[in-house]
Design an enzyme around this catalytic site. Structure first.
Site, short mmCIF file in Angstrom:
data_model
loop_
_atom_site.label_atom_id
_atom_site.label_comp_id
_atom_site.label_asym_id
_atom_site.label_seq_id
_atom_site.Cartn_x
_atom_site.Cartn_y
_atom_site.Cartn_z
N ASN A 1 0.87 -1.17 0.00
CA ASN A 1 0.00 0.00 0.00
C ASN A 1 0.91 1.23 0.00
OD1 ASN A 1 0.76 0.53 2.73
ND2 ASN A 1 -0.77 -0.94 3.43
N LYS B 1 -5.75 1.77 -3.80
CA LYS B 1 -4.81 2.48 -2.93
C LYS B 1 -4.48 3.84 -3.53
CE LYS B 1 -4.54 -0.95 -0.08
NZ LYS B 1 -5.18 -0.83 1.25
N ASP C 1 -8.00 4.32 -0.52
CA ASP C 1 -7.42 4.04 0.79
C ASP C 1 -5.98 4.55 0.82
OD1 ASP C 1 -6.57 3.03 3.19
OD2 ASP C 1 -7.04 0.92 2.74
N ASN D 1 -4.05 4.48 3.62
CA ASN D 1 -3.29 3.74 4.63
C ASN D 1 -2.46 4.66 5.54
OD1 ASN D 1 -3.64 1.58 2.22
ND2 ASN D 1 -3.60 0.57 4.22
N GLU E 1 -10.43 6.65 2.57
CA GLU E 1 -10.09 5.87 3.78
C GLU E 1 -8.71 6.23 4.32
OE1 GLU E 1 -11.15 1.77 3.33
OE2 GLU E 1 -9.40 1.06 4.45
N GLU F 1 -9.71 0.69 11.10
CA GLU F 1 -9.03 -0.61 11.14
C GLU F 1 -7.80 -0.59 12.03
OE1 GLU F 1 -8.07 -0.34 6.74
OE2 GLU F 1 -6.26 -1.35 7.44
N HIS G 1 -13.27 -4.42 8.82
CA HIS G 1 -12.07 -4.59 7.99
C HIS G 1 -11.74 -6.08 7.87
CE1 HIS G 1 -7.57 -4.95 7.77
NE2 HIS G 1 -7.79 -4.16 6.74
N GLU H 1 -15.76 -6.48 3.49
CA GLU H 1 -14.69 -6.30 2.52
C GLU H 1 -14.37 -7.66 1.90
OE1 GLU H 1 -11.34 -4.45 4.36
OE2 GLU H 1 -10.42 -3.84 2.47
N SER H 2 -13.69 -7.64 0.74
CA SER H 2 -13.31 -8.88 0.09
C SER H 2 -11.93 -8.69 -0.53
CB SER H 2 -14.33 -9.20 -1.01
OG SER H 2 -13.88 -10.28 -1.80
N TYR H 3 -11.07 -9.72 -0.45
CA TYR H 3 -9.73 -9.65 -1.06
C TYR H 3 -9.57 -10.77 -2.08
CZ TYR H 3 -8.45 -6.97 3.21
OH TYR H 3 -8.39 -6.07 4.24
MG MG Z 1 -7.65 0.12 4.72
#
Ligand code: MG
Length: 388
Positions: free
Chosen positions: A19, A183, A212, A214, A238, A264, A321, A340-342
């Site tokens: 990220n 990201k 996001d 981070n 985010e 998160e 998260h 969320e999904s990865y």
């Molecule tokens: Mg995040």
């Protein structure tokens, strides 16, 4: 009935992703098995969990303090009133013995991961999916058939091109997702905006895209990004800055009209309450994203949800998260905004059950007892090894 043993192991994620702030080349996660003497289908019931994504394995604390405390307790003191299942609140209290206030993340991830594995065992002993058990306890028994689900994607990786990123987003849309996240903060602002505009060409409009950062930005950079991103009216922006810089979050909320998101990296109910009190977050649009296995587990998550309700926060604003089946069961059981999904990232630890399908941005829930790791073959193989 009793807990016979609790075992843990650290597994490397073997990911090349990054990220804006760090890469995952050293990332590990703790896998936990809670073994009981209850027999279902001819086998002892075992509860499983892992410590979600983005925080390293925490076996040292488990081995030194939390596992010995549970195994040393009189087993009868860890059971519910009927004596026929484990009581997660009593097991949590047992783990918290002799623990000083504050300093949460030193222990919240170890405790939370064991606690979620206990819930997996509880649901299996009750022979129900975990989201059913949670809905009965925390949501008036309302069990949704499906849960809204978005992709935490758009990671940076070596050699990536804009076309790669667009192809990834196309794959997510083709898979049935309607909201994707990418990201930002890993490139100069002008380049990030160029990449974002390329993704918008694929997904159509800002309501289908979140970003996001981070926690990358200082005040000046966060304000610069907020100004540049605002016209796109994204679904959310985010973690623009340090998760504990509530003054800067409040300042951003005063100048950035579309939704913000964070949470998160908050590990306790008081930390989240400080966000609600001092972070300027707006209950009518912003998103709070606690990771329950990293923040003392499901019982504590329920207390956080209740606290947020007192501050006017609806459950639809909460997206746990961690793109895994633990957060999915929690989103369903508590009736939250979504999960969320990865897909395709974080190796055996990304994604849901092998037979899970996304339709119109929502995922149907499985009927497997417990969290449902048994339906995720590669991950379940790792978990089974712990108990064999
Ligand atoms: Mg995040």
């Amino acid at each position: 009935m009793r807990i016979v043993d609790i075992r843990e192991t650290a597994i490397p994620l073997k990911s090349k992703l990054a990220n804006s702030s760090f890469d995952f080349s050293e990332m590990t996660t703790s896998v936990v098995a809670v073994i009981t003497d209850v027999v279902r289908g001819g086998k002892p019931v075992c509860g499983f969990a892992f410590n979600s994504t983005g925080r390293y394995a925490c076996g040292a604390q488990m081995r030194a303090r939390f596992i010995p405390r549970i195994l040393a307790a009189d087993p009868g003191t860890l059971l519910d009133a009927g004596g026929d299942n484990l009581d997660p609140a009593k097991i949590f209290t047992c783990m918290m013995r002799r623990e000083k206030a504050g300093g949460h993340s030193e222990r919240s991830i170890a405790i939370g991961t064991i606690e979620v594995a206990v819930w997996d065992a509880i649901a299996k002993i009750a022979e129900k999916p975990l989201h059913h058990v949670l809905a009965e306890r925390y949501s008036d028994g309302k069990v949704p058939a499906k849960v809204f689900c978005y992709v935490g994607g758009g990671w940076y990786w070596p050699g990536q091109t804009i076309k790669d990123l667009q192809d990834e987003m196309r794959r997510h849309l083709d898979a049935g997702y309607t909201l994707v996240k990418m990201k930002v903060g890993g490139l100069p602002l002008e380049d990030d905006v160029r990449w974002l505009e390329a993704v918008l060409k694929v997904v159509g409009s800002g309501e289908h895209l979140a970003v996001d950062a981070n926690c990358k930005f200082d005040r000046a950079e966060a304000l610069r990004y907020a100004k540049a991103l605002a016209p796109f009216k994204l679904r959310w922006f985010e973690e623009p800055c340090d998760p504990l810089d509530f003054a800067l979050l409040a300042e951003l909320a005063s100048v950035y009209a579309p939704p913000l998101a964070t949470g998160e990296n908050l590990f306790s109910t008081p930390d989240v309450e400080n966000l609600a009190r001092f972070g300027g977050f707006r209950a009518d649009r912003d998103i709070i994203q606690i990771d329950p296995p990293q923040a003392y587990g499901i019982g504590q998550y329920a207390r956080t949800v209740d606290m947020l309700a007192r501050h006017g926060w609806p459950r639809r604003s909460l997206f746990p998260h961690g793109g895994n089946q633990m957060s999915l069961a929690i989103a369903a059981g508590f009736g939250l905004g979504g999960a969320e999904s990865y897909p395709g990232v974080f190796g055996d630890f990304g994604g849901f059950a092998d037979d899970a399908r996304i339709v119109d941005g929502a995922i149907a829930l499985s009927d497997r007892p417990g969290i449902g790791f048994e339906g995720q073959a590669a991950l379940y193989r790792i978990m089974r090894e712990l108990v064999q």
